[in-house]
Enzyme design. Structure first.
Site, mmCIF file in Angstrom:
data_model
loop_
_atom_site.group_PDB
_atom_site.id
_atom_site.type_symbol
_atom_site.label_atom_id
_atom_site.label_comp_id
_atom_site.label_asym_id
_atom_site.label_seq_id
_atom_site.Cartn_x
_atom_site.Cartn_y
_atom_site.Cartn_z
ATOM 1 N N HIS A 60 0.848 -1.191 0.000
ATOM 2 C CA HIS A 60 0.000 0.000 0.000
ATOM 3 C C HIS A 60 0.887 1.246 0.000
ATOM 4 O O HIS A 60 0.661 2.189 0.755
ATOM 5 C CB HIS A 60 -0.954 -0.012 1.190
ATOM 6 C CG HIS A 60 -2.039 -1.042 1.069
ATOM 7 N ND1 HIS A 60 -3.324 -0.722 0.684
ATOM 8 C CD2 HIS A 60 -2.024 -2.376 1.245
ATOM 9 C CE1 HIS A 60 -4.055 -1.832 0.654
ATOM 10 N NE2 HIS A 60 -3.275 -2.845 0.976
ATOM 11 N N TYR A 328 4.494 -5.044 11.005
ATOM 12 C CA TYR A 328 4.295 -3.595 10.899
ATOM 13 C C TYR A 328 5.529 -2.874 11.436
ATOM 14 O O TYR A 328 6.034 -1.923 10.833
ATOM 15 C CB TYR A 328 3.088 -3.183 11.732
ATOM 16 C CG TYR A 328 1.757 -3.269 11.029
ATOM 17 C CD1 TYR A 328 1.283 -4.476 10.536
ATOM 18 C CD2 TYR A 328 0.963 -2.142 10.887
ATOM 19 C CE1 TYR A 328 0.067 -4.547 9.908
ATOM 20 C CE2 TYR A 328 -0.269 -2.210 10.258
ATOM 21 C CZ TYR A 328 -0.715 -3.409 9.773
ATOM 22 O OH TYR A 328 -1.922 -3.476 9.147
#
Length: 346
Positions: A60, A328
């Protein structure tokens, strides 16, 4: 009659788009991180493919920043003690993005769209959610997800996934059925403002000793005309520009709709859609007032870890959800380090 591997690969090859689109920002996880299986570093290395776009998110990568407020109506206060669900408005920083690791990819080329929000500015009250257009995951463990990424990786000679390898993976993982069915029926809308974005993973709302499993979705108040994008399809920023033009006229609004699980639903399995007759509660509205390029907005410095939850919410034992923070963090560390070196060279 059994389908040939090439037929299976053609029919279900769209899963490769889901894999590429969700790999890190939302689903790049590994079951058993730190237990000798797949590490966060291996996941990020795989997604980079030896050619990272330095300073950008590993998945993304292309997106833009949002600012607005979540206006709660109090309807969830019986289920959660979180102050964010009490009547009133709480500001947020958000991001809309497309799947993939290329920060210059055309908006219309991606099969996955994402809406991420960081609501509130106090540590024990902040809520972060990363929502995507798919309502379910193809697999239920990080190990299986990593295997899926490998199964759908392009063959160096053909530039396409190997049909036999794809067919073998799908045969070994029948739990991909719900994701395949959704993908076959999904048509991207003409605007980010008319998409529905799903939490996919389940969480708990907590109020005292009461604990209610839920999923949620940002459901647009703007209606889709059902004809697809009608602007300049050659514009690589077509959807971003369309969205910002909407904001010049009025805020973009979504209803935040929570679906409540029953005892028949497994909140730890993200591959299964809950039945449509489950109780739903509209918790309030997501109201987007402004948008800016991600290089200028606050969202670029946020790691939208969905395990950042306020008191009154809790994570389930979903194996994918439990491991997401590690990946993450690894992706964020690399990006922060790259920004540091880039600034030092200026």
């Amino acid at each position: 009659m059994a389908q040939q591997p090439s037929s299976l690969a053609l029919r279900y090859g769209i899963i490769a788009v889901v894999v590429g689109g969700l790999a890190l920002l939302f689903y790049g996880v590994a079951n058993g991180l730190g237990q000798g299986r797949v590490t966060a570093q291996q996941f990020v290395d795989f997604q980079e493919g030896g050619n990272p776009h330095l300073g950008f998110r590993r998945a993304h990568a292309k997106g833009f920043c949002l600012a607005g407020e979540f206006v709660a109506n109090g309807e969830l206060s019986a289920y959660s003690s979180a102050t964010i669900f009490q009547p009133g408005a709480t500001t947020f920083v958000g991001r809309i993005s497309i799947g993939g690791g290329n920060p210059t990819a055309p908006d219309l080329a991606s099969g996955v769209r994402s809406l991420a929000l960081s609501i509130g500015d106090k540590a024990n009250l902040r809520w972060q959610t990363a929502m995507n257009t798919p309502p379910v995951m193809p697999v239920r463990t990080g190990q299986a997800f990593f295997e899926q990424m490998n199964a759908f990786r392009p063959d160096p000679e053909t530039g396409r996934p190997n049909p036999e390898r794809v067919a073998a993976f799908l045969e070994a993982h029948p739990e991909t059925q719900a994701a395949r069915e959704w993908q076959a029926s999904y048509t991207a809308t003409e605007s980010y403002a008319t998409e529905t974005y799903n939490s996919i993973n389940a969480f708990y709302l907590v109020n005292g000793r009461q604990r209610q499993a839920v999923r949620w979705a940002a459901v647009p108040q703007a209606e889709s005309h059902g004809r697809g994008f009608e602007g300049d399809r050659d514009d690589p920023n077509a959807l971003q520009n369309e969205f910002m033009a909407r904001l010049d006229v009025a805020p973009v609004v979504y209803d935040l709709v929570f679906t409540l699980a029953t005892d028949a639903d497994d909140e730890n399995d993200p591959t299964v859609r809950w039945p449509a007759d489950r109780q739903q509660v509209v918790a309030g509205q997501i109201v987007i007032h402004s948008a800016t390029d991600q290089s200028e907005g606050l969202c670029n410095g946020i790691n939208f870890d969905p395990l950042v939850l306020p008191a009154g919410m809790a994570a389930t034992n979903d194996q994918i959800l439990q491991a997401r923070s590690s990946v993450y963090a690894e992706s964020y560390r690399r990006r922060a380090r790259e920004h540091f070196y880039q600034q030092g060279m200026e």
